[in-house]
Write a protein that holds these residues in place. Sequence first.
Motif, PDB file in Angstrom:
ATOM      1  N   PRO A  40       0.677  -1.233  -0.107  1.00  0.00           N
ATOM      2  CA  PRO A  40       0.028  -0.058  -0.025  1.00  0.00           C
ATOM      3  C   PRO A  40       0.784   1.104   0.094  1.00  0.00           C
ATOM      4  O   PRO A  40       2.131   1.141   0.285  1.00  0.00           O
ATOM      5  CB  PRO A  40      -0.633  -0.059   1.217  1.00  0.00           C
ATOM      6  N   LYS A  41       0.134   2.410  -0.304  1.00  0.00           N
ATOM      7  CA  LYS A  41       0.919   3.618  -0.409  1.00  0.00           C
ATOM      8  C   LYS A  41       1.353   3.914   1.156  1.00  0.00           C
ATOM      9  O   LYS A  41       0.911   3.296   1.959  1.00  0.00           O
ATOM     10  CB  LYS A  41       0.019   4.741  -0.713  1.00  0.00           C
ATOM     11  N   SER A  42       2.537   4.526   1.429  1.00  0.00           N
ATOM     12  CA  SER A  42       3.358   4.706   2.737  1.00  0.00           C
ATOM     13  C   SER A  42       3.771   6.084   2.440  1.00  0.00           C
ATOM     14  O   SER A  42       4.198   6.788   1.500  1.00  0.00           O
ATOM     15  CB  SER A  42       4.291   3.495   2.528  1.00  0.00           C
ATOM     16  N   LEU A  43       3.921   6.418   4.068  1.00  0.00           N
ATOM     17  CA  LEU A  43       4.612   7.679   4.118  1.00  0.00           C
ATOM     18  C   LEU A  43       5.875   7.562   4.858  1.00  0.00           C
ATOM     19  O   LEU A  43       6.764   8.329   5.195  1.00  0.00           O
ATOM     20  CB  LEU A  43       3.899   8.567   5.358  1.00  0.00           C
ATOM     21  N   VAL A  44       6.434   6.365   4.692  1.00  0.00           N
ATOM     22  CA  VAL A  44       7.950   6.002   5.161  1.00  0.00           C
ATOM     23  C   VAL A  44       8.300   6.321   6.422  1.00  0.00           C
ATOM     24  O   VAL A  44       9.378   6.298   6.860  1.00  0.00           O
ATOM     25  CB  VAL A  44       8.826   6.588   3.925  1.00  0.00           C
ATOM     26  N   GLY A  45       7.222   6.277   7.258  1.00  0.00           N
ATOM     27  CA  GLY A  45       7.305   6.229   8.631  1.00  0.00           C
ATOM     28  C   GLY A  45       8.143   7.216   9.323  1.00  0.00           C
ATOM     29  O   GLY A  45       8.154   8.592   8.747  1.00  0.00           O
ATOM     30  N   SER A  46       9.363   7.150  10.132  1.00  0.00           N
ATOM     31  CA  SER A  46      10.207   8.032  10.662  1.00  0.00           C
ATOM     32  C   SER A  46      10.969   8.799   9.957  1.00  0.00           C
ATOM     33  O   SER A  46      11.605   9.758  10.372  1.00  0.00           O
ATOM     34  CB  SER A  46      10.939   7.383  11.715  1.00  0.00           C
ATOM     35  N   MET A  47      11.178   8.232   8.622  1.00  0.00           N
ATOM     36  CA  MET A  47      12.132   8.964   7.600  1.00  0.00           C
ATOM     37  C   MET A  47      11.481  10.442   7.331  1.00  0.00           C
ATOM     38  O   MET A  47      12.056  11.399   7.014  1.00  0.00           O
ATOM     39  CB  MET A  47      12.450   8.437   6.540  1.00  0.00           C
ATOM     40  N   LEU A  48      10.176  10.394   7.577  1.00  0.00           N
ATOM     41  CA  LEU A  48       9.535  11.723   7.040  1.00  0.00           C
ATOM     42  C   LEU A  48       8.741  12.657   8.261  1.00  0.00           C
ATOM     43  O   LEU A  48       8.440  13.737   8.097  1.00  0.00           O
ATOM     44  CB  LEU A  48       8.126  11.623   6.255  1.00  0.00           C
ATOM     45  N   GLY A 283     -11.891   3.861   1.634  1.00  0.00           N
ATOM     46  CA  GLY A 283     -11.146   2.756   2.554  1.00  0.00           C
ATOM     47  C   GLY A 283      -9.810   2.526   2.253  1.00  0.00           C
ATOM     48  O   GLY A 283      -9.070   1.920   3.048  1.00  0.00           O
ATOM     49  N   GLU A 284      -9.146   2.969   1.164  1.00  0.00           N
ATOM     50  CA  GLU A 284      -7.714   2.793   1.005  1.00  0.00           C
ATOM     51  C   GLU A 284      -6.849   3.262   1.867  1.00  0.00           C
ATOM     52  O   GLU A 284      -6.973   4.628   2.402  1.00  0.00           O
ATOM     53  CB  GLU A 284      -7.287   3.111  -0.528  1.00  0.00           C
ATOM     54  N   ALA A 285      -5.853   2.822   2.411  1.00  0.00           N
ATOM     55  CA  ALA A 285      -5.223   3.195   3.468  1.00  0.00           C
ATOM     56  C   ALA A 285      -3.679   3.813   2.909  1.00  0.00           C
ATOM     57  O   ALA A 285      -2.988   2.936   2.273  1.00  0.00           O
ATOM     58  CB  ALA A 285      -4.822   2.169   4.746  1.00  0.00           C
ATOM     59  N   ILE A 286      -3.058   4.717   3.606  1.00  0.00           N
ATOM     60  CA  ILE A 286      -1.782   5.300   3.485  1.00  0.00           C
ATOM     61  C   ILE A 286      -1.138   4.663   4.778  1.00  0.00           C
ATOM     62  O   ILE A 286      -1.523   5.130   5.680  1.00  0.00           O
ATOM     63  CB  ILE A 286      -1.693   6.855   3.123  1.00  0.00           C
ATOM     64  N   HIS A 287      -0.058   3.762   4.602  1.00  0.00           N
ATOM     65  CA  HIS A 287       0.346   3.284   5.671  1.00  0.00           C
ATOM     66  C   HIS A 287       1.405   4.241   6.273  1.00  0.00           C
ATOM     67  O   HIS A 287       2.124   4.889   5.599  1.00  0.00           O
ATOM     68  CB  HIS A 287       1.113   1.864   5.397  1.00  0.00           C
ATOM     69  N   VAL A 288       1.366   4.428   7.868  1.00  0.00           N
ATOM     70  CA  VAL A 288       2.185   5.453   8.215  1.00  0.00           C
ATOM     71  C   VAL A 288       3.299   4.641   8.801  1.00  0.00           C
ATOM     72  O   VAL A 288       4.417   5.219   8.456  1.00  0.00           O
ATOM     73  CB  VAL A 288       1.350   6.374   9.261  1.00  0.00           C
ATOM     74  N   GLU A 289       3.227   3.981   9.907  1.00  0.00           N
ATOM     75  CA  GLU A 289       4.248   3.197  10.512  1.00  0.00           C
ATOM     76  C   GLU A 289       3.831   2.060  11.214  1.00  0.00           C
ATOM     77  O   GLU A 289       2.565   2.097  11.682  1.00  0.00           O
ATOM     78  CB  GLU A 289       4.953   4.224  11.482  1.00  0.00           C
ATOM     79  N   GLU A 290       4.611   1.252  11.764  1.00  0.00           N
ATOM     80  CA  GLU A 290       4.399   0.127  12.489  1.00  0.00           C
ATOM     81  C   GLU A 290       5.093   0.345  14.122  1.00  0.00           C
ATOM     82  O   GLU A 290       6.118   1.000  13.979  1.00  0.00           O
ATOM     83  CB  GLU A 290       4.667  -0.963  12.175  1.00  0.00           C
TER      84      GLU A 290
END
Length: 330
Positions: A40-48, A283-290
Amino acid sequence: MTDHSPDGAPKPGDIVALHEHGPPPADFAALFLAGMERRPKSLVGSMLLDRRSPAFHRLCALPEYYVQRAELEILRDQAVAIARLVGPAAQLVDFGRGSSAQTSLLLSVLDRPWGYVMVDRDRDRLLDDARRVQQLHPRLWVEAVRADPRIGFDLPPNAGGGRRLGYLPGNAIGTFDPPEALAMLSLWERELGRRGLLLVGVDLRKSVLILEAAYDDPHGLNRSLILDVLRRANRELGADFDERMFEYRVRFDKDSGRVNNDLVSLGLHEVQVGGRRLRFDQGEAIHVEESWKYSVEDFQALVRGAGFRPLQVWFDAKRLFSLHLLEAGA
């Protein structure tokens, strides 16, 4: 590089050296667009996400967000024990970017630390933080290493005569899934060397209610921090994200111990960014982080697999968080 030696005090704010390994990290535009092409689309977590922003510091101060507060409590309560186990004249290797209150407190509780090495991928942020630490601790031998801590790099020599102590504050280890964490810890075990130590903050498994309150606080600061990335894309990349079209959702998987953060599209719409049109289905998610949570037993099994020997584990009074001291070369 400056011309002073370990026997003399560095000039205030003047770090000893900058060491650079590997290519520089991608810029915001490249990272953001690469994340939007993922499935899924992602914000690449802590890098951003900017963990030095005022909003993040306000988040850390919330009663619901316990991580930094719990770790500071442990460091204060266990200062004598930590200093005794580490010993004098240590070289502290900071894998957590040096901007945390935890790092400053750790430097103050150690017995005459000799050297301080900061590791980060961002050159400008690395130099700013390293110089700030040098100003606060003018007798430290401060060096900066621009490198990705997930891949191979060489640490500067440890010439102070004490042990080398790696430090990963907060729950930074929890932003990697267990196989990634194992690979990274194995790398650090080799870099720290025999008798090297690693101090790691680990968030513990706990009530779903406590976790949801921490990651989806009633004040909306978590949500605002995530949406700041979309706002930045609008400012810097000419995007036209409408934050009202996204809902922030947090889910906790009890079986795996994983917290998932997502931005979920509230309806079918398109967004223009960087000359591209992105389609978002309802309902499509942009994944942020785990964020992975561990029991003490599970985390110690993980670090043994990386070659470390658990020496000690400490807890805050409410047993929400843990701080593990590990020895390399087990």
